[in-house]
Scaffold this motif. Sequence first.
Motif, mmCIF file in Angstrom:
data_model
loop_
_atom_site.group_PDB
_atom_site.id
_atom_site.type_symbol
_atom_site.label_atom_id
_atom_site.label_comp_id
_atom_site.label_asym_id
_atom_site.label_seq_id
_atom_site.Cartn_x
_atom_site.Cartn_y
_atom_site.Cartn_z
ATOM 1 N N ALA A 124 0.637 -1.550 0.157
ATOM 2 C CA ALA A 124 -0.329 0.228 -0.006
ATOM 3 C C ALA A 124 1.358 1.504 -0.250
ATOM 4 N N THR A 125 1.821 1.485 0.463
ATOM 5 C CA THR A 125 2.698 2.414 1.090
ATOM 6 C C THR A 125 3.961 2.382 -0.310
ATOM 7 N N VAL A 126 4.336 1.178 -0.116
ATOM 8 C CA VAL A 126 5.422 1.297 -1.620
ATOM 9 C C VAL A 126 5.703 2.366 -2.624
ATOM 10 N N PRO A 127 7.164 3.014 -3.034
ATOM 11 C CA PRO A 127 6.809 3.650 -3.539
ATOM 12 C C PRO A 127 6.725 3.443 -5.542
ATOM 13 N N GLY A 128 6.271 4.306 -5.809
ATOM 14 C CA GLY A 128 5.997 3.427 -7.495
ATOM 15 C C GLY A 128 4.140 3.064 -7.811
ATOM 16 N N GLY A 129 3.968 2.515 -6.475
ATOM 17 C CA GLY A 129 2.690 2.124 -6.624
ATOM 18 C C GLY A 129 2.726 0.549 -6.673
ATOM 19 N N SER A 130 0.985 0.380 -7.141
ATOM 20 C CA SER A 130 1.062 -0.900 -6.516
ATOM 21 C C SER A 130 0.333 -1.520 -7.482
ATOM 22 N N TRP A 131 -0.371 -3.089 -7.584
ATOM 23 C CA TRP A 131 -1.703 -3.604 -7.676
ATOM 24 C C TRP A 131 -1.439 -4.715 -7.331
ATOM 25 N N LYS A 132 -3.091 -5.449 -7.477
ATOM 26 C CA LYS A 132 -3.506 -6.390 -6.091
ATOM 27 C C LYS A 132 -4.814 -6.768 -6.510
ATOM 28 N N MET A 133 -4.858 -7.954 -6.549
ATOM 29 C CA MET A 133 -6.487 -8.393 -6.106
ATOM 30 C C MET A 133 -6.232 -9.208 -5.312
ATOM 31 N N GLN A 134 -7.876 -9.327 -4.323
ATOM 32 C CA GLN A 134 -7.954 -9.670 -2.780
ATOM 33 C C GLN A 134 -8.858 -10.388 -2.975
ATOM 34 N N ILE A 135 -9.749 -11.022 -1.656
ATOM 35 C CA ILE A 135 -10.738 -11.651 -1.607
ATOM 36 C C ILE A 135 -11.407 -11.530 -0.174
ATOM 37 N N PRO A 136 -11.346 -9.996 -0.027
ATOM 38 C CA PRO A 136 -11.852 -9.795 2.323
ATOM 39 C C PRO A 136 -13.662 -9.937 1.809
ATOM 40 N N ASN A 137 -13.910 -10.852 3.288
ATOM 41 C CA ASN A 137 -15.537 -11.229 3.127
ATOM 42 C C ASN A 137 -15.461 -11.601 2.049
ATOM 43 N N GLY A 138 -15.081 -12.699 1.139
ATOM 44 C CA GLY A 138 -15.991 -13.838 -0.022
ATOM 45 C C GLY A 138 -15.531 -12.880 -1.261
ATOM 46 N N ILE A 159 -17.736 -14.834 -3.418
ATOM 47 C CA ILE A 159 -17.676 -16.158 -4.534
ATOM 48 C C ILE A 159 -17.461 -17.003 -3.781
ATOM 49 N N ASN A 160 -16.585 -16.777 -2.559
ATOM 50 C CA ASN A 160 -16.699 -18.429 -1.549
ATOM 51 C C ASN A 160 -16.974 -19.264 -1.419
ATOM 52 N N ASP A 161 -17.821 -19.554 -2.733
ATOM 53 C CA ASP A 161 -18.568 -20.544 -2.267
ATOM 54 C C ASP A 161 -18.873 -22.889 -3.249
ATOM 55 N N GLY A 162 -17.247 -22.357 -2.805
ATOM 56 C CA GLY A 162 -16.683 -23.530 -3.262
ATOM 57 C C GLY A 162 -16.433 -24.166 -4.469
ATOM 58 N N ASP A 163 -16.453 -23.148 -5.572
ATOM 59 C CA ASP A 163 -17.259 -23.451 -6.806
ATOM 60 C C ASP A 163 -15.610 -22.817 -7.599
ATOM 61 N N TRP A 164 -15.353 -22.614 -8.540
ATOM 62 C CA TRP A 164 -14.368 -22.518 -9.306
ATOM 63 C C TRP A 164 -14.547 -21.149 -10.498
ATOM 64 N N HIS A 165 -14.425 -20.708 -9.660
ATOM 65 C CA HIS A 165 -14.710 -18.803 -10.753
ATOM 66 C C HIS A 165 -12.976 -18.823 -11.532
ATOM 67 N N VAL A 166 -13.790 -17.166 -12.683
ATOM 68 C CA VAL A 166 -12.310 -16.731 -12.800
ATOM 69 C C VAL A 166 -12.779 -15.491 -12.396
ATOM 70 N N VAL A 167 -11.574 -14.323 -12.233
ATOM 71 C CA VAL A 167 -11.951 -13.478 -11.839
ATOM 72 C C VAL A 167 -11.002 -12.184 -12.999
#
Length: 231
Positions: A124-138, A159-167
């Motif tokens: 979050a604070t590194v020089p140059g920016g950042s990118w991220k994919m996460q899954i808070p609360n599913g 989407i934390n239902d135990g099935d496969w998903h493409v994000v």
Amino acid sequence: MRIALLTCLFLAAASPDAAMASAGDVKMAVWPMDETTGSSWMDDVSGRGHHGQIGPEVGTGLTTEYERGYRFERLEPDTPPARPGHLVSVADHSDLDPGGREFAVTVRLRTTHKFGNIIQKGQATVPGGSWKMQIPNGRATCTYRGSRGTIELIAPYRINDGDWHVVRCVRLDEGVFLSIDGFRAASRDGWTGTIDNDWPVTIGGKLDCDQVEVGCDYYAGDLDWITIEAA
């Protein structure tokens, strides 16, 4: 050619069945994650050589309907010590930074858990920016932080239902788009500017963390493949 590439990236975020769409010859990394059990090296089949180091706590050789994948076991949040062996890391390279380009990250995942950083470059604070994919609360969440600001998108459903998903998380000149299973889940207009840091890509959580002052946000679940594209 440029118009065609941008159109393909946009469609991948906005239309049915588009999460599997190709961005032509703009693949920066393709990680099928089909290594056998006990492997310590993640192969990049894009031809660009962005191979990764698999931590000893990452389960490889997981059988899926599409060959093999990786499994990340659940670790208790904010409970020391940090567990760097839970990560897959790929060395820094300009291919893996958006820079000033359009950029897309696509992941096939399966989980029943409700937290964790799936993949990121920088924090979050590194020089140059950042990118991220996460899954808070599913809920799949996509973040691009650049020289012109930050756009974070959060899917309106879990989407934390135990099935496969493409994000798929796409950054274009006109905005950022998040799609799940080929359908647009969220979008926002705006340009985040240049994103170019000297950090590795990490899969499965944060690199710089101690589980006390900075949580490692370890992902829990399965991954089948990841691609990174740019135009």
